[in-house]
Design an enzyme around this catalytic site. Structure first.
Site, short mmCIF file in Angstrom:
data_model
loop_
_atom_site.label_atom_id
_atom_site.label_comp_id
_atom_site.label_asym_id
_atom_site.label_seq_id
_atom_site.Cartn_x
_atom_site.Cartn_y
_atom_site.Cartn_z
N ARG A 121 0.81 -1.18 -0.19
CA ARG A 121 -0.07 -0.08 0.02
C ARG A 121 0.96 1.25 -0.15
O ARG A 121 1.05 1.74 0.91
CB ARG A 121 -0.88 -0.16 1.34
CG ARG A 121 -1.80 -1.10 1.22
CD ARG A 121 -2.58 -1.61 0.17
NE ARG A 121 -3.94 -0.61 0.04
CZ ARG A 121 -5.18 -0.78 0.79
NH1 ARG A 121 -5.04 -1.35 1.62
NH2 ARG A 121 -5.89 0.15 0.60
N GLN A 126 -0.76 3.15 -5.91
CA GLN A 126 -2.20 3.65 -5.81
C GLN A 126 -2.87 3.51 -7.16
O GLN A 126 -4.21 3.11 -7.00
CB GLN A 126 -2.45 5.26 -5.34
CG GLN A 126 -2.06 5.27 -3.78
CD GLN A 126 -1.85 6.74 -3.80
OE1 GLN A 126 -2.01 7.89 -4.53
NE2 GLN A 126 -1.75 7.20 -2.34
N ASP A 129 -4.69 -0.05 -7.10
CA ASP A 129 -4.99 -0.49 -5.82
C ASP A 129 -6.39 -0.96 -5.83
O ASP A 129 -7.36 -0.19 -5.65
CB ASP A 129 -4.97 0.52 -4.64
CG ASP A 129 -5.12 0.04 -3.40
OD1 ASP A 129 -5.77 -0.68 -3.34
OD2 ASP A 129 -5.04 1.17 -2.37
N SER A 132 -8.55 -0.34 -2.81
CA SER A 132 -9.18 1.14 -2.73
C SER A 132 -10.36 1.64 -3.70
O SER A 132 -11.44 2.06 -3.30
CB SER A 132 -8.10 2.02 -2.62
OG SER A 132 -7.43 2.11 -1.67
N TYR A 227 -5.37 -0.68 7.27
CA TYR A 227 -6.22 -1.61 7.93
C TYR A 227 -6.10 -1.36 9.53
O TYR A 227 -5.19 -0.74 9.81
CB TYR A 227 -5.49 -3.35 7.73
CG TYR A 227 -6.01 -3.71 6.29
CD1 TYR A 227 -7.02 -4.35 6.06
CD2 TYR A 227 -5.00 -3.54 5.31
CE1 TYR A 227 -7.27 -4.91 5.02
CE2 TYR A 227 -5.22 -4.14 4.06
CZ TYR A 227 -6.47 -4.69 3.81
OH TYR A 227 -6.52 -5.09 2.68
#
Length: 377
Positions: A121, A126, A129, A132, A227
């Site tokens: 992460r 990103q 990802d 997300s 998390y």
């Protein structure tokens, strides 16, 4: 010519790994794309749209014997894997920390397995990802689902027949799903309180117009990739008391807390639910890994003491077109790491993203976290 195969997803899955626009970009780069017939139907993409993008519609057996890279969001069944072309690369979201025995079994086959939920992460990751991009949809849909189930209004109304106070919402977890839930709930007129063990998210929560509920002394979660992390017993007791206080006042609770490879933490106990108002609603987005309440069951709705508890860890599937669009873009960005400019497969395991997402290669488990869990069994 490199060949990418796209399988039709099993069961109730509504998404597809590549939408026609992203598939067309691969075709333009001289990469062959084979799609199982009707693979995009549940995401409202017809075979004709794919054919217009230069994709070839094929049956499952043709794809399994011709592909170099196989795209399947969910892990294919045993028969499919047995018929797969040796040396194939499989890419999807396989939740390997919850299926370590299955990963070990797959490692023995001559395939390379990438699970995009295992990507580090980091800022660089990103664009690919998938957690997300899909969580964003889930947070939005969780609020809409709650609005449909909740027996009263969300916004405040002042009418000649009397005034209606705004609904009070408690959101547990201010990750991507939680923050999108905050934004959506505020747009619908709710008063929103947010709890998270990470003080760093306070500013984001407040910028969206919600109140941040603080409990001091939380363990550092800055390296947990968004998390939750396990907390001390003392913190858990103070956390429990604070959540209980807010839960008793809440009309709607949305829970999102998960720990990689572990059962989700119980944040809303049966005692708390017993003290909630009749007609209240809980949407539990952590249902897959056990849920954040004592009563949560994945893909089920439970009514306890007049409180409706909905367990659904796949709400993104209720927006299949946009979910597939974002997932496809994530896939495209990841494939840029393993396909070179000449359109050839290039597995560069010196790249931390390629290495981090790879679970199995050359007959063995290569992911350190999965290997560690196997040793602990």
């Amino acid at each position: 010519m490199l060949t990418i195969g796209v399988l039709k997803e099993p069961g109730k899955e509504t998404r597809v790994s590549l939408n026609p626009d992203i598939a067309a970009s691969f075709v333009k780069n001289n990469i062959k794309v084979l799609l199982e017939a009707d693979a995009g139907a549940k995401a409202f993409h017809s075979n004709q749209q794919y054919e217009g993008a230069g994709v070839q519609i094929a049956n499952r057996s043709e794809i399994l014997t011709q592909n170099d890279i196989l795209l399947s969001i969910n892990l294919p069944d045993h028969e499919t894997l047995n018929n797969l072309k040796p040396g194939s690369v499989i890419i999807g979201v396989f939740q390997p920390l919850f299926h370590v025995a299955k990963m070990e079994e797959l490692a023995k086959k001559d395939i390379t397995l990438f699970s995009l939920d295992m990507l580090p992460r980091t800022t660089r990751a990103q664009a690919m990802d998938v957690l997300s991009s899909q969580a964003n949809i889930a947070g939005y849909k969780a609020v809409l689902l709650a609005a449909n189930v909740f027996p009263r209004y969300f916004p405040m109304f002042m009418t000649a027949a009397g005034s209606i106070p705004p609904a009070k919402m408690l959101i547990l977890g201010a990750g991507v799903a939680g923050l999108q839930a905050v934004a959506t709930a505020r747009r619908l007129g709710c008063v929103v309180d947010v709890f998270d063990t990470r003080p760093a998210v306070k500013e984001e929560v407040m910028s969206l117009g919600a109140k941040f509920v603080e409990v001091e002394g939380a363990a550092d979660a800055s390296k947990a990739g968004g998390y939750a992390v396990e907390q001390s017993e003392d913190f858990q007791q103070r956390q429990k008391a604070k959540i209980a206080e807010h839960a008793a006042k809440a009309d709607v609770i949305i829970t999102t807390a998960q720990i990689p490879g572990r059962k989700a933490p119980i944040l809303i106990t049966k005692e708390m639910i017993a003290n909630m108002k009749a007609g209240s609603v809980i949407i539990d987005l952590a249902a897959f890994s056990g849920g954040n309440t004592d009563f949560t069951k994945d893909n089920e709705t439970i009514v306890e003491n007049g409180v409706t508890i909905i367990g659904d860890s796949a709400l993104y599937a209720t927006a299949p077109s946009d979910a597939s669009k974002m997932y496809s873009k994530n896939i495209q960005n990841f494939l840029k790491l393993i396909i070179d400019k000449d359109g050839q497969l290039n597995l560069n395991f010196e790249d931390d993203l390629v290495k981090g997402a790879c679970i199995a290669h050359e007959g063995k488990i290569v992911n350190e976290r999965v290997a560690g869990m196997l040793q602990a069994v």
